[in-house]
Design a protein around this motif. Sequence first.
Motif, PDB file in Angstrom:
ATOM      1  N   LYS A 312       0.823  -1.209   0.000  1.00 22.10           N
ATOM      2  CA  LYS A 312       0.000   0.000   0.000  1.00 22.10           C
ATOM      3  C   LYS A 312       0.857   1.258   0.000  1.00 22.10           C
ATOM      4  O   LYS A 312       0.549   2.250  -0.678  1.00 22.10           O
ATOM      5  N   GLN A 376      -6.555   3.560  -5.245  1.00 22.02           N
ATOM      6  CA  GLN A 376      -7.569   3.085  -4.303  1.00 22.02           C
ATOM      7  C   GLN A 376      -7.968   1.638  -4.613  1.00 22.02           C
ATOM      8  O   GLN A 376      -8.096   0.797  -3.721  1.00 22.02           O
ATOM      9  N   GLU A 377      -8.154   1.352  -5.906  1.00 21.44           N
ATOM     10  CA  GLU A 377      -8.530  -0.005  -6.303  1.00 21.44           C
ATOM     11  C   GLU A 377      -7.431  -1.003  -5.946  1.00 21.44           C
ATOM     12  O   GLU A 377      -7.707  -2.114  -5.475  1.00 21.44           O
ATOM     13  N   TRP A 380      -7.373  -1.697  -2.243  1.00 19.86           N
ATOM     14  CA  TRP A 380      -8.481  -2.567  -1.843  1.00 19.86           C
ATOM     15  C   TRP A 380      -8.217  -4.006  -2.282  1.00 19.86           C
ATOM     16  O   TRP A 380      -8.515  -4.957  -1.560  1.00 19.86           O
ATOM     17  N   PRO A 384      -8.903  -7.319   0.249  1.00 19.37           N
ATOM     18  CA  PRO A 384     -10.311  -7.043  -0.075  1.00 19.37           C
ATOM     19  C   PRO A 384     -11.229  -7.207   1.135  1.00 19.37           C
ATOM     20  O   PRO A 384     -11.537  -8.312   1.566  1.00 19.37           O
ATOM     21  N   ALA A 388     -16.550  -3.593  -2.718  1.00 18.41           N
ATOM     22  CA  ALA A 388     -15.518  -3.322  -3.719  1.00 18.41           C
ATOM     23  C   ALA A 388     -15.800  -2.004  -4.416  1.00 18.41           C
ATOM     24  O   ALA A 388     -16.956  -1.575  -4.532  1.00 18.41           O
TER      25      ALA A 388
END
Length: 479
Positions: A312, A376-377, A380, A384, A388
């Motif tokens: 991240k 951001q995707e 995630w 997860p 979503a």
Amino acid sequence: MAAAPWNRVNIPFPGAVSSVRIQFSPTTDANVKNLLAENNKVLRLIRSEILQTEIRVLYELLYILNNSFRGNRTLRGLKQVEQCVNRLRDMKLDVALEELKDLCPNRIQRGLGIKTNVCDVPSQPMLEWVSLKVLGAAQLMSCTLNRCSKAFILSKQQMKLMEFVIMNVVITSMLSRLWVMFRGILLTLSGLYRKLLEFLTEVSQAHPMPFLLDFSLPADMAQFLPPPDAFLLRKHSKCDSHAKDHKGKQQQQKKKKKLVGVKSQGQTWKLKEDLGVAVERGIFHDTDLKPFLKVREFLGRSHKAVQGQKFKKQMREATTFTDMAAHLDEMISWCRSQRKEKEKRLLIFLRLKCHKMKCLEAAGYNIKKKLKRFKQEACWAASPQGSAPRTCRSPATMRGRLQSRCQSLKSGLRASTAKTGVKKKRQRRQKKKNGLSMSGLSASRHQRSRTTPKATPQTTDCGSHDDIDDIFASIDNLG
């Protein structure tokens, strides 16, 4: 230039006698026996049902893919393998080996030959002709192995590009099985050639009839084949020698054990054997392993959490889609090693998207907003949790949600239409009732209007009649 004698499809059969009678000794019997054993091995492999099934699978694949994959490199590699298989069939090696088997004396004939010291065996021209066939088949098997390897590599490269995955899985599995079978045929041909040369030297010394004048047979097949296949043959021969030595050692040990047993039966010795002292290792059966397992689980979770935070952080610090693609590849490989299938699928989907964005970025388009959304995707997808992002949803889920919305809308429309239909029916009923009541009133009014005019003339007439009578009565009174 004329082809080498071993490289011809149809090697001319010698016009000399096929069998000769020589002195038969126990060494000759052993040579013939070994030659027949190797010959049977080659025939069994060439005529095996497994090999014929794989060859039929190859033909079926080529028949199916001939039109749709005409320019494919993998298909070309398969066609080269097919050419080698067809040449092996056309050279009729199994027929030649079957003839050699028929010419060699069987067990009963060998027994009679040992008793009479004379027996019929294949002649020198026949053995040299079969040796040429075996050399040509060995060279063909070497070429087939090479072409199978090349086609396998091409199919594997195409599978890495995610193109025709199922077809390439079938092709690679078939080629690997064919490679193993052809390698087995090559090894058995090497053993057969060795036994042929041993028997040929004996027959040529007993009854010389030279057939090959311009070509000399190599002393070993490893000298005749290219280096990779020669190394394979040498390695196999070393393994065989090691296996024989190991068997010989085992047999010697068994013999020694038997001799020791016989001696021990004759002599009764009293030996004090030191069996050692029992060691207390302090093993407790009631030990609880849960704390250790908890520590291990905690370490695994902490490692996963550290990797996710690192990814991240890399995503947030990335400024271009090229950097993000490199980080995604690293994370995908880590997820594959940890067997995290869901995260791996999501990251692979995002990697495809990232490659498209990278092309737009290289073309000079401004995609800063898309970069923020993509970060951001990616964050995630690495872990997860929760709902979503909309752009990260798969088409199937989107399609399912649209279908559910459409169904809900349809059901709502049906309910509303049903309600409106009920209302309309009620209104129609009320209108009918009001119409009937209005029609009844109008009918009664009409009847009244009809009855009143008739009544009024009667009353007037009666009144008029009464008035006239009164007048006439008054006149009478006056008179």
